[in-house]
Design a protein around this motif. Structure first.
Motif, PDB file in Angstrom:
ATOM      1  N   LEU A 117     -45.540  52.081  29.615  1.00  0.00           N
ATOM      2  CA  LEU A 117     -45.028  51.196  28.575  1.00  0.00           C
ATOM      3  C   LEU A 117     -45.844  51.326  27.294  1.00  0.00           C
ATOM      4  O   LEU A 117     -47.026  51.672  27.310  1.00  0.00           O
ATOM      5  CB  LEU A 117     -45.063  49.734  29.028  1.00  0.00           C
ATOM      6  CG  LEU A 117     -44.177  49.329  30.197  1.00  0.00           C
ATOM      7  CD1 LEU A 117     -44.375  47.852  30.498  1.00  0.00           C
ATOM      8  CD2 LEU A 117     -42.708  49.623  29.909  1.00  0.00           C
ATOM      9  N   ALA A 230     -30.312  49.266  24.508  1.00  0.00           N
ATOM     10  CA  ALA A 230     -30.302  50.401  23.595  1.00  0.00           C
ATOM     11  C   ALA A 230     -29.153  50.330  22.600  1.00  0.00           C
ATOM     12  O   ALA A 230     -29.273  50.798  21.463  1.00  0.00           O
ATOM     13  CB  ALA A 230     -30.222  51.708  24.393  1.00  0.00           C
ATOM     14  N   ASP A 266     -34.438  53.127  26.608  1.00  0.00           N
ATOM     15  CA  ASP A 266     -34.388  52.724  25.206  1.00  0.00           C
ATOM     16  C   ASP A 266     -34.252  51.207  25.045  1.00  0.00           C
ATOM     17  O   ASP A 266     -33.924  50.726  23.956  1.00  0.00           O
ATOM     18  CB  ASP A 266     -33.212  53.417  24.502  1.00  0.00           C
ATOM     19  CG  ASP A 266     -33.413  54.920  24.413  1.00  0.00           C
ATOM     20  OD1 ASP A 266     -34.535  55.340  24.060  1.00  0.00           O
ATOM     21  OD2 ASP A 266     -32.466  55.676  24.709  1.00  0.00           O
ATOM     22  N   ASP A 267     -34.495  50.479  26.124  1.00  0.00           N
ATOM     23  CA  ASP A 267     -34.446  49.014  26.044  1.00  0.00           C
ATOM     24  C   ASP A 267     -35.774  48.469  25.513  1.00  0.00           C
ATOM     25  O   ASP A 267     -36.789  49.167  25.460  1.00  0.00           O
ATOM     26  CB  ASP A 267     -34.161  48.415  27.425  1.00  0.00           C
ATOM     27  CG  ASP A 267     -32.760  48.718  27.910  1.00  0.00           C
ATOM     28  OD1 ASP A 267     -31.931  49.148  27.084  1.00  0.00           O
ATOM     29  OD2 ASP A 267     -32.502  48.546  29.121  1.00  0.00           O
ATOM     30  N   GLN A 268     -35.743  47.194  25.142  1.00  0.00           N
ATOM     31  CA  GLN A 268     -36.948  46.491  24.702  1.00  0.00           C
ATOM     32  C   GLN A 268     -36.980  45.123  25.361  1.00  0.00           C
ATOM     33  O   GLN A 268     -35.934  44.508  25.570  1.00  0.00           O
ATOM     34  CB  GLN A 268     -36.961  46.317  23.184  1.00  0.00           C
ATOM     35  CG  GLN A 268     -36.886  47.596  22.379  1.00  0.00           C
ATOM     36  CD  GLN A 268     -36.981  47.306  20.890  1.00  0.00           C
ATOM     37  OE1 GLN A 268     -38.060  47.072  20.352  1.00  0.00           O
ATOM     38  NE2 GLN A 268     -35.845  47.324  20.214  1.00  0.00           N
ATOM     39  N   PRO A 301     -43.379  50.013  17.456  1.00  0.00           N
ATOM     40  CA  PRO A 301     -43.234  48.639  17.967  1.00  0.00           C
ATOM     41  C   PRO A 301     -44.034  47.616  17.164  1.00  0.00           C
ATOM     42  O   PRO A 301     -43.594  46.477  17.001  1.00  0.00           O
ATOM     43  CB  PRO A 301     -43.728  48.734  19.409  1.00  0.00           C
ATOM     44  CG  PRO A 301     -44.520  49.987  19.482  1.00  0.00           C
ATOM     45  CD  PRO A 301     -43.940  50.916  18.477  1.00  0.00           C
ATOM     46  N   ARG A 330     -41.830  48.342  25.317  1.00  0.00           N
ATOM     47  CA  ARG A 330     -40.861  49.440  25.315  1.00  0.00           C
ATOM     48  C   ARG A 330     -41.305  50.494  26.320  1.00  0.00           C
ATOM     49  O   ARG A 330     -42.515  50.695  26.508  1.00  0.00           O
ATOM     50  CB  ARG A 330     -40.781  50.089  23.932  1.00  0.00           C
ATOM     51  CG  ARG A 330     -40.210  49.210  22.837  1.00  0.00           C
ATOM     52  CD  ARG A 330     -40.257  49.951  21.509  1.00  0.00           C
ATOM     53  NE  ARG A 330     -39.637  49.193  20.432  1.00  0.00           N
ATOM     54  CZ  ARG A 330     -39.603  49.607  19.163  1.00  0.00           C
ATOM     55  NH1 ARG A 330     -40.154  50.776  18.840  1.00  0.00           N
ATOM     56  NH2 ARG A 330     -39.022  48.873  18.238  1.00  0.00           N
ATOM     57  N   ARG A 332     -42.473  53.936  27.521  1.00  0.00           N
ATOM     58  CA  ARG A 332     -43.344  54.858  26.793  1.00  0.00           C
ATOM     59  C   ARG A 332     -42.697  56.223  26.610  1.00  0.00           C
ATOM     60  O   ARG A 332     -42.034  56.744  27.494  1.00  0.00           O
ATOM     61  CB  ARG A 332     -44.650  55.003  27.565  1.00  0.00           C
ATOM     62  CG  ARG A 332     -45.646  55.949  26.936  1.00  0.00           C
ATOM     63  CD  ARG A 332     -46.932  55.957  27.723  1.00  0.00           C
ATOM     64  NE  ARG A 332     -47.820  57.001  27.269  1.00  0.00           N
ATOM     65  CZ  ARG A 332     -49.024  57.225  27.777  1.00  0.00           C
ATOM     66  NH1 ARG A 332     -49.434  56.475  28.789  1.00  0.00           N
ATOM     67  NH2 ARG A 332     -49.785  58.184  27.316  1.00  0.00           N
TER      68      ARG A 332
END
Length: 347
Positions: A117, A230, A266-268, A301, A330, A332
């Motif tokens: 991450l 994403a 690609d998620d957060q 970020p 996020r 890595r």
């Protein structure tokens, strides 16, 4: 103010007797500025009163003497008030300085890269008075993935800081040793039960991110994390079952089961304290966090989280009434700066 009183006195003549109003100058001067400035304004008021007395042929009369005595008395009282105010200001500045140092020691920098991450953190303290908040956060690489905590201690001041330090110390130790989040939360509960009394408690959300792209969450009365997909869609990760905050085990509630959700490449994930969603604009509207999720689109970020923080401050338009902590996670990627520890963005 002295000039206005002098002009009014000259314009209305000796019968009106406005000279005593010159005492307003040193009276208001005691509210701001230094002792030297206070002496200057008081002396100027006395000289102006003498000048008006000469101009109106009142020098030596009862009206002139009363004016001089009033101005001198107000100046003396203002000097005492100014000295006391400056002392309080110095004491408050010292308290704020100690509070800032304590908070920085407590909330040490989080790693920019932890396992699989990338992490960014932002902490903004409330501007009102010299209160130290009990918001807390940490990121630790555990035996089965990266483990995070974001929490909020009930109350303010040094007691809240002590409790936050206790929670963080217990989490940092347990996150390395326990095989799952349930074990981590049990360690936190035991540590708090030795410290807390009465109705004190800590709201918290514990998260474990596994390398296979799965998030496991345990929520103890804390605002639900925000998952940003994403494609830009968002979802609040409400727990499958609600649990009371940490420190309230005597309520007899069952421990929450881990809530698992997928976490794409690609998620957060945004973890935050209630100072974010409870922040109000001048019209009383709460901060619309879900609608502002698009601000997290920046590649870096830290930059993304700073954009969200600045937007929150612009929404409030006044000093914050509660501390705000945010932790952005996020998956890595290989590109980007080398690993390091990131200090909290704050103001």
């Amino acid at each position: 103010m002295l000039a206005v009183v002098a002009l009014v006195d000259i314009a209305t003549g000796r019968e009106a007797g406005y000279m005593s109003l010159l005492a307003l100058g040193p009276a208001f001067a005691s509210l701001v500025g230094t002792v030297r400035r206070m002496l200057l304004i008081g002396s100027l008021a006395l000289l102006t009163s003498l000048g008006l007395a000469v101009y109106n042929n009142l020098l030596g009369t009862r009206q002139s003497l009363v004016s001089l005595i009033v101005i001198a008395g107000v100046t003396a009282g203002g000097l005492v008030a100014t000295v006391a105010r400056q002392q309080r200001e110095r004491e408050l500045a010292d308290v704020r300085s100690v509070a800032e140092v304590a908070q920085r020691v407590l909330l040490r920098p989080v790693p920019r890269r932890a396992g699989h991450l990338r992490a960014a953190v932002s902490y903004t303290s409330a501007a009102a008075e010299a209160r130290i908040g009990g918001d807390l956060y940490e990121v630790v690489t555990g035996p089965t993935g990266v483990r995070m905590i974001v929490g909020d201690v009930q109350g303010k001041g040094l007691e809240a800081v002590e409790t936050a330090a206790l929670v963080l110390g217990a989490f940092r130790e347990a996150a390395h040793d326990e095989p799952d989040l349930a074990g981590v939360s049990s360690r936190l509960e035991r540590a708090l039960n030795r410290r807390l009394e009465g109705e004190e408690f800590v709201t918290a959300v514990l998260v474990e991110s596994a390398a296979d792209g799965t998030l496991t969450l345990l929520n103890y009365g804390h605002p639900p994390p925000l998952l940003v997909h994403a494609d830009g869609s968002v979802a609040f990760l409400e727990p499958g079952e609600f649990a009371p905050p940490l420190g309230l085990a005597e309520l007899g509630a069952d421990r929450p089961a881990g809530h698992r959700v997928p976490f794409g490449p690609d998620d957060q994930l945004l973890l935050y304290t209630d100072g974010v969603i409870e922040a109000r604009d001048p019209a009383g509207r709460f901060y619309p966090l879900a609608e502002r999720a698009y601000l997290l689109k920046a590649h870096d970020p830290e930059t993304a989280l700073e954009a969200l923080r600045l937007d929150l401050l612009a929404h409030v338009a006044t000093p914050l009434h509660d501390d705000v902590a945010m932790l952005l996670l996020r998956p890595r990627r290989d590109e980007g700066p080398s690993a390091g520890r990131q200090p909290a963005l704050s103001e």
